[in-house]
Design a protein around this motif. Structure first.
Motif, mmCIF file in Angstrom:
data_model
loop_
_atom_site.group_PDB
_atom_site.id
_atom_site.type_symbol
_atom_site.label_atom_id
_atom_site.label_comp_id
_atom_site.label_asym_id
_atom_site.label_seq_id
_atom_site.Cartn_x
_atom_site.Cartn_y
_atom_site.Cartn_z
ATOM 1 N N GLU A 113 0.831 -1.186 0.000
ATOM 2 C CA GLU A 113 0.000 0.000 0.000
ATOM 3 C C GLU A 113 0.873 1.246 0.000
ATOM 4 O OE1 GLU A 113 -2.613 -0.317 3.323
ATOM 5 O OE2 GLU A 113 -3.671 -2.078 2.525
ATOM 6 N N ASN A 114 0.208 2.404 -0.007
ATOM 7 C CA ASN A 114 0.881 3.701 0.081
ATOM 8 C C ASN A 114 1.857 3.917 -1.069
ATOM 9 O OD1 ASN A 114 1.763 6.195 0.890
ATOM 10 N ND2 ASN A 114 1.972 5.618 3.045
ATOM 11 N N ILE A 115 1.308 3.916 -2.261
ATOM 12 C CA ILE A 115 2.131 4.111 -3.449
ATOM 13 C C ILE A 115 2.722 5.514 -3.494
ATOM 14 C CG2 ILE A 115 0.174 4.790 -4.899
ATOM 15 C CD1 ILE A 115 1.575 3.380 -7.211
ATOM 16 N N GLU A 116 1.998 6.503 -2.914
ATOM 17 C CA GLU A 116 2.497 7.872 -2.931
ATOM 18 C C GLU A 116 3.824 7.989 -2.185
ATOM 19 O OE1 GLU A 116 -0.558 7.034 -2.060
ATOM 20 O OE2 GLU A 116 -1.886 7.994 -3.519
ATOM 21 N N ASP A 120 7.423 8.833 -3.859
ATOM 22 C CA ASP A 120 8.116 10.003 -3.334
ATOM 23 C C ASP A 120 9.543 9.650 -2.934
ATOM 24 O OD1 ASP A 120 8.050 12.822 -2.424
ATOM 25 O OD2 ASP A 120 8.377 11.916 -0.459
ATOM 26 N N GLU A 121 9.718 8.517 -2.254
ATOM 27 C CA GLU A 121 11.063 8.089 -1.851
ATOM 28 C C GLU A 121 11.911 7.737 -3.059
ATOM 29 O OE1 GLU A 121 9.872 6.234 2.543
ATOM 30 O OE2 GLU A 121 10.456 4.908 0.899
ATOM 31 N N VAL A 122 11.304 7.050 -4.032
ATOM 32 C CA VAL A 122 12.037 6.686 -5.252
ATOM 33 C C VAL A 122 12.499 7.934 -5.994
ATOM 34 C CG1 VAL A 122 11.767 5.727 -7.577
ATOM 35 C CG2 VAL A 122 11.018 4.412 -5.590
ATOM 36 N N MET A 123 11.586 8.883 -6.188
ATOM 37 C CA MET A 123 11.915 10.055 -6.992
ATOM 38 C C MET A 123 12.904 10.976 -6.283
ATOM 39 S SD MET A 123 10.557 9.360 -9.750
ATOM 40 C CE MET A 123 11.129 10.864 -10.552
#
Length: 279
Positions: A113-116, A120-123
């Motif tokens: 869950e929590n794709i946002e 955000d961490e990836v980007m």
């Protein structure tokens, strides 16, 4: 020279993605001495060193040191990661590889869950790494499979990258050193599967790529997740001896004649779906 070697520094992973075949091999994380020995025996025979076969390389506590050692020995280091540990590994910013490949499709394939927060961490990591000169490729290798979240993922990325995207044949260039790459989902080869109904096949295994599992076993390619096609052990033999072994020569000659002689190769979904292994 073998262009690419997939050196498995750990076969431990922190996810359980549905598309991943996993491995039944004993779990192990490579020591510094083991890494030093194996890379020393690959010097002169390999250019690009991919720190992956099975397992998640960002779990390895010595990953920055491994990258620096690989560079010192003349390799071009490349990492593939599921991206879930990027926020915890900013120690990599001072030891970035030549290229970082982040498999965004692992998010849906793992049911998290929590794709946002994930994007955000990836980007955040990806943009800083790209700014420092690392080539960063955001992978969505799930066409025809677990891809229901792709549009949401792309919108989230778009909200974090302001510059215009440049379309490419396999995705987009988002910014300097930052890319998105699309590809088909494929089924990993497994001896439990039925053989493919393909009369002719060509593969670059042993021509421009090999794999080395965490215990030193040399395999023809990065898809041999269980080490079923072991050709020899790099802790005990030289790379030249292993590549000249009867089994390695038979595989090489087979693909030269457009034949897959190994049972695992006859079950390769990567070849069947992408047709990249045909020539």
């Amino acid at each position: 020279m073998i262009t690419r070697c997939y050196l498995e520094i750990t076969n431990v992973c922190n996810l359980n993605c549905v598309f991943c075949p996993k491995t039944t091999r004993a779990k192990h994380t490579m020591t510094m001495n083991e890494f030093d020995t194996l890379t020393s025996r690959l010097v002169g025979g390999v250019k690009f060193l991919y720190f992956h076969l099975m397992g998640e390389p960002f779990l390895h506590p010595l990953l920055p040191q491994f990258i620096l050692m690989a560079r010192q020995k003349g390799f071009v280091p490349v990492l593939t990661t599921n991206g879930t540990l990027l926020a915890q590994r900013y120690d990599l910013m001072d030891a970035l590889p030549h290229k970082l490949q982040i498999s965004l499709h692992s998010h849906e394939g793992n049911g998290k869950e929590n794709i946002e927060m994930y994007i955000d961490e990836v980007m955040t990591f990806a943009k800083e790494a790209a700014r420092r000169g690392c080539i960063v490729v955001l992978r969505l290798w799930n066409e025809g499979g677990y891809n229901r979240m792709n549009e949401s993922i792309l919108r989230l990325i778009e909200s974090r990258v302001a510059s215009d995207w440049v379309e490419r044949h396999d995705g987009w260039k988002l910014d300097e050193n930052l890319y998105i790459e699309n590809d088909n989902m494929f089924e990993w080869p497994d001896l439990q599967h039925d053989a493919n109904d393909v009369e002719e096949v060509f593969c670059y295994a042993l021509r421009n790529q090999i794999g080395v599992t965490v215990d030193g076993t040399v395999v023809p390619c990065c898809l041999d997740h269980n080490g079923d096609m072991g050709l020899g052990n790099l802790f005990e033999q030289s790379l030249e001896e292993i590549l000249e072994s009867p089994r390695a020569k038979a595989i090489y000659r087979g693909f030269t004649s457009h034949k897959a002689v190994e049972p695992l190769c006859q079950r390769c979904g990567y070849s069947a779906v992408s047709k990249r292994f045909r020539k």
